[in-house]
Design a protein around this motif. Structure first.
Motif, short mmCIF file in Angstrom:
data_model
loop_
_atom_site.label_atom_id
_atom_site.label_comp_id
_atom_site.label_asym_id
_atom_site.label_seq_id
_atom_site.Cartn_x
_atom_site.Cartn_y
_atom_site.Cartn_z
N ALA A 1 0.83 -1.21 0.00
CA ALA A 1 0.00 0.00 0.00
C ALA A 1 0.86 1.26 0.00
CB ALA A 1 -0.93 0.00 1.20
N GLU A 2 1.99 1.23 0.72
CA GLU A 2 2.91 2.38 0.73
C GLU A 2 3.51 2.61 -0.65
OE1 GLU A 2 5.84 2.19 3.85
OE2 GLU A 2 4.31 1.67 5.34
N TYR A 3 3.91 1.52 -1.32
CA TYR A 3 4.45 1.66 -2.68
C TYR A 3 3.39 2.21 -3.63
CZ TYR A 3 8.78 -0.83 -1.56
OH TYR A 3 9.99 -1.20 -1.04
N LEU A 4 2.17 1.73 -3.48
CA LEU A 4 1.09 2.23 -4.34
C LEU A 4 0.87 3.72 -4.11
CD1 LEU A 4 -1.56 -0.65 -4.05
CD2 LEU A 4 0.00 -0.21 -5.95
N GLU A 5 0.90 4.13 -2.84
CA GLU A 5 0.66 5.53 -2.51
C GLU A 5 1.73 6.44 -3.12
OE1 GLU A 5 -0.63 8.08 1.42
OE2 GLU A 5 0.73 6.39 1.68
N SER A 6 2.95 5.92 -3.28
CA SER A 6 4.04 6.74 -3.84
C SER A 6 4.01 6.77 -5.37
CB SER A 6 5.40 6.21 -3.36
OG SER A 6 5.66 4.93 -3.92
N SER A 7 3.07 6.03 -5.98
CA SER A 7 2.98 6.03 -7.45
C SER A 7 2.10 7.17 -7.92
CB SER A 7 2.40 4.69 -7.94
OG SER A 7 1.01 4.64 -7.68
N ASP A 8 2.32 7.60 -9.15
CA ASP A 8 1.53 8.72 -9.68
C ASP A 8 0.06 8.33 -9.88
OD1 ASP A 8 2.11 7.04 -11.81
OD2 ASP A 8 2.96 8.61 -13.09
N LEU A 9 -0.23 7.06 -10.13
CA LEU A 9 -1.60 6.65 -10.42
C LEU A 9 -2.48 6.55 -9.16
CD1 LEU A 9 -3.55 5.83 -12.69
CD2 LEU A 9 -2.82 3.46 -12.36
N PHE A 10 -1.88 6.12 -8.05
CA PHE A 10 -2.67 5.88 -6.85
C PHE A 10 -2.45 6.90 -5.74
CE2 PHE A 10 -2.08 1.70 -8.89
CZ PHE A 10 -3.40 1.40 -9.15
N ALA A 11 -1.60 7.88 -5.97
CA ALA A 11 -1.37 8.93 -4.97
C ALA A 11 -2.69 9.64 -4.67
CB ALA A 11 -0.33 9.92 -5.48
N GLY A 12 -2.94 9.92 -3.41
CA GLY A 12 -4.15 10.64 -3.05
C GLY A 12 -5.31 9.74 -2.65
N LEU A 13 -5.19 8.44 -2.85
CA LEU A 13 -6.26 7.53 -2.41
C LEU A 13 -6.20 7.37 -0.90
CD1 LEU A 13 -6.28 4.64 -5.06
CD2 LEU A 13 -7.60 6.75 -5.04
N SER A 14 -7.33 7.03 -0.31
CA SER A 14 -7.36 6.82 1.14
C SER A 14 -6.57 5.57 1.51
CB SER A 14 -8.81 6.66 1.61
OG SER A 14 -9.33 5.41 1.19
N ARG A 15 -6.16 5.51 2.76
CA ARG A 15 -5.41 4.34 3.25
C ARG A 15 -6.25 3.07 3.08
NH1 ARG A 15 -0.40 2.61 3.90
NH2 ARG A 15 -0.18 1.19 5.65
N GLN A 16 -7.54 3.18 3.34
CA GLN A 16 -8.43 2.03 3.22
C GLN A 16 -8.45 1.51 1.77
OE1 GLN A 16 -12.46 2.89 4.42
NE2 GLN A 16 -13.25 0.95 3.63
N ASP A 17 -8.55 2.42 0.80
CA ASP A 17 -8.56 2.01 -0.60
C ASP A 17 -7.22 1.42 -1.02
OD1 ASP A 17 -11.24 2.68 -1.30
OD2 ASP A 17 -10.66 4.80 -1.33
N LEU A 18 -6.13 2.03 -0.54
CA LEU A 18 -4.80 1.51 -0.88
C LEU A 18 -4.61 0.10 -0.33
CD1 LEU A 18 -2.70 4.74 -0.22
CD2 LEU A 18 -3.05 3.63 -2.45
#
Length: 203
Positions: A13-30
């Protein structure tokens, strides 16, 4: 491809959050999206995806660098060749065609150095985005911007390539045209009517 490694859902989830596509999603969604992911590693020269094949996976680059290649064919009888149109670095995404109908990769992606990626199941991600329309809207808004930027970059790269090819062909073609005109004007000796017709066609 090397053996897939297992990471915790929280780390993915941390890696996804650092990506341009998934940045800004909630922790729950990540965390929910991380459930349909796994980490994998590729060697230099290995393809993550191949242009024209079914787009079933999406890749978030964790470490390494990946070349995006597009098939280019100059003329009907030439052999298609791959031209690199962009490089994908950590935090960027390859395989966005997994989210866009008709779900076929529009480019190839080849590792230019050892690369580690987070792999997402395309169908499962599409299903999650459909079931969560607010998240789907957010991801697809970023995706449309990303695709637009890549399209503009690919167009400018290929336009530049064609201008170079055009420039390189112009001089030899001008020389051929001049020689044909010299022969047709009789400066290289007499030619018969059949030769003259052929020369005019060449000109």
């Amino acid at each position: 491809m090397l053996k897939a490694q297992s990471l915790s859902t929280a780390i993915i989830a941390e890696y996804l959050e650092s990506s341009d596509l998934f940045a800004g999603l909630s922790r729950q969604d990540l965390l929910a999206i991380a459930e349909i992911c796994y980490e994998d590693t590729y060697d230099e020269g290995q393809a993550l995806l191949v242009e024209g094949e079914a787009a079933d996976r999406l890749f978030v680059i964790e470490r390494g660098r990946v070349a995006l290649d597009k098939k280019v064919q100059l003329g009907r009888h030439s052999t298609p060749r791959n031209a690199t149109i962009d490089y994908i670095v950590p935090g960027k995404v390859a395989g966005v065609s997994a989210l866009v109908f008709p779900y076929h990769y529009s480019t190839s992606a080849v590792c230019v150095e050892p690369t580690r990626v987070i792999v997402l199941d395309g169908a499962a991600l599409r299903q999650y985005l459909e079931e969560n329309p607010a998240v789907g809207f957010q991801v697809l808004a970023v995706l449309s911007s990303l695709i637009g930027n890549r399209y503009r970059l690919a167009t400018s790269t290929l336009t530049y390539f064609l201008s170079v090819v055009s420039h390189e062909l112009r001089s030899p073609l001008a020389a051929i045209e001049n020689y044909l005109q010299v022969i047709l004007d009789g400066f290289a000796g007499d030619i018969n009517p059949k030769q003259e017709r052929m020369m005019k066609r060449c000109l």
